[in-house]
Design an enzyme around this catalytic site. Structure first.
Site, PDB file in Angstrom:
ATOM      1  CG  HIS A 177       5.912   7.370  -4.281  1.00 57.39           C
ATOM      2  ND1 HIS A 177       5.588   7.413  -5.625  1.00 57.39           N
ATOM      3  CD2 HIS A 177       4.869   6.746  -3.678  1.00 57.39           C
ATOM      4  CE1 HIS A 177       4.410   6.851  -5.822  1.00 57.39           C
ATOM      5  NE2 HIS A 177       3.948   6.413  -4.655  1.00 57.39           N
ATOM      6  CG  HIS A 209       5.423   2.253  -6.031  1.00 59.01           C
ATOM      7  ND1 HIS A 209       5.646   2.347  -4.665  1.00 59.01           N
ATOM      8  CD2 HIS A 209       4.215   2.843  -6.238  1.00 59.01           C
ATOM      9  CE1 HIS A 209       4.622   2.945  -4.079  1.00 59.01           C
ATOM     10  NE2 HIS A 209       3.739   3.271  -5.011  1.00 59.01           N
ATOM     11  NE  ARG A 237       3.432   7.626   6.761  1.00 57.22           N
ATOM     12  CZ  ARG A 237       3.421   7.259   5.490  1.00 57.22           C
ATOM     13  NH1 ARG A 237       3.517   5.990   5.161  1.00 57.22           N
ATOM     14  NH2 ARG A 237       3.332   8.161   4.544  1.00 57.22           N
TER      15      ARG A 237
HETATM   16  C1  AKG Z   1       0.870   3.687  -2.488  1.00 61.69           C
HETATM   17  O1  AKG Z   1      -0.135   3.309  -1.882  1.00 61.69           O
HETATM   18  O2  AKG Z   1       1.039   3.530  -3.721  1.00 61.69           O
HETATM   19  C2  AKG Z   1       1.950   4.364  -1.760  1.00 61.69           C
HETATM   20  O3  AKG Z   1       2.932   4.704  -2.346  1.00 61.69           O
HETATM   21  C3  AKG Z   1       1.796   4.605  -0.303  1.00 61.69           C
HETATM   22  C4  AKG Z   1       2.877   5.423   0.278  1.00 61.69           C
HETATM   23  C5  AKG Z   1       2.613   5.812   1.715  1.00 61.69           C
HETATM   24  O4  AKG Z   1       1.737   5.236   2.350  1.00 61.69           O
HETATM   25  O5  AKG Z   1       3.301   6.709   2.181  1.00 61.69           O
END
Ligand code: AKG
Length: 335
Positions: free
Chosen positions: A266, A209, A277
């Site tokens: 991403h 997204h 994580r």
């Molecule tokens: C978001 O929260 O919009 C993300 O893209 C999180 C990405 C991540 O946690 O690496």
């Protein structure tokens, strides 16, 4: 996703020299603003070092986040469903998107934080202090970067972007994402005990997204997972760096700059075997009634307006009614 005329230039460059890294302690402000604009034009993404955010502010927030996710599910659910603010697990948005994560969505205004803290933490004062300090720090960082963006673009009003985020009605959000490790999967056979899903290397934590807001200030612990998509068609893993922040251009900034700066697509993989994580993501957003039309300086007879004007509220509504991976700005494109 449509990838226009693949050319490996960006991929080659990023492979050779890595993710663009901006040193905010660089005293040459015009050079700094130039570098930031270049990174935003080319990738919509960069890392900042010497950002000035105290380590303790980050650590306190991280501890609060980890404590929250370590609670039993029933207790986490006391934070309320994540629509719009609260605890969510696996479901992302309301259109059926899912991922291997749980998360906590926090509205960034002080009153709301202190009201909600009782349902989130056993020590609400400590929780709201940690959140307020963190939000204040990342908001300042976002505003400093946005002022540099304005300088680098040579727009006359240097606070034109940061003003949206500084507004008391700003719709900014803090999101804590927690990706549990794969340890309860069968690591030897790579087979999930229940689903027979036989490859967790590409297990999706958060699907592809772009962020709808103006600017995202992103940070994670030292577990990898984030990937960015380059316009020449390649997914590039971003090495985690718990001491630094990553910056992402959001759709609203792409619209305000008439497409000169690009929002970055991403996603996050959730393939860590042992360690969880956790990412902490600040989305700097305008007030709901703010207009997101291309700035006059970004429009010319050669570069006519690409987008119809919309309010942030309208854009947010579009974001809620589309799938995570949809290119929502296309809905506002002038044909
Ligand atoms: C978001 O929260 O919009 C993300 O893209 C999180 C990405 C991540 O946690 O690496």
């Amino acid at each position: 996703m449509v990838v226009s005329s693949p050319s490996p230039i960006r991929s080659k460059k990023i492979m050779a020299i890595g993710i663009p890294t901006i040193d905010l302690s660089n005293y040459n402000r015009s050079k700094l603003s130039e570098q930031i604009v270049e990174a935003c034009e080319e990738y919509g993404f960069f890392k900042v070092v010497n950002h000035g955010i105290p380590k303790e502010v980050v650590e306190k927030m991280e501890t609060q986040g980890s404590d929250f996710f370590a609670k039993p599910t029933m207790e986490k659910q006391r934070a309320g469903p994540a629509c719009p603010f609260g605890y969510g697990c696996k479901n992302i948005g309301c259109k059926g998107d899912t991922g291997e994560l749980e998360y906590l969505l926090i509205q960034t205004n002080c009153q709301s934080i202190s009201e909600r803290s009782n349902d989130i933490s056993n020590d609400p004062t400590k929780f709201s202090c940690a959140v307020n300090d963190y939000i204040e720090a990342v908001k300042e960082l976002a505003c400093e970067i946005l002022d540099l963006v304005a300088e680098g673009l040579w727009v006359s009003d240097k606070s034109v972007f940061s003003r949206f985020i500084r507004d008391v009605q700003s719709d900014s959000i803090l999101r804590l994402n927690h990706y549990p490790p794969v340890k309860d999967w069968d690591t030897a056979t790579k087979q999930h005990p229940f689903t027979n899903n036989n490859n967790y290397d590409n297990r999706i934590g958060f699907g592809e997204h772009s962020d709808p807001q103006i600017l995202t200030i992103f940070r994670s612990n030292n577990v990898g997972g984030l990937q960015i998509f380059l316009r020449d068609g390649l997914w590039v893993p971003v090495a985690p760096d718990a001491n630094q922040f990553f910056v992402m251009v959001g759709d609203a900034l792409q619209a305000l700059t008439n497409g000169r700066l690009v929002s970055v697509r991403h996603r996050a993989l959730a393939n860590s075997v042992v360690k969880p994580r956790m990412s902490m993501v600040y989305f700097g957003a305008p007030p709901l009634n703010a207009w997101m039309s291309p700035l006059p300086e970004m429009v010319s007879p050669e570069k006519p307006s690409l987008y119809k004007p919309f309010t942030w509220g309208e854009y947010k509504k579009a974001a809620y009614t589309t799938r995570l991976g949809d290119s929502r700005l296309d809905l506002f494109k002038i044909n």
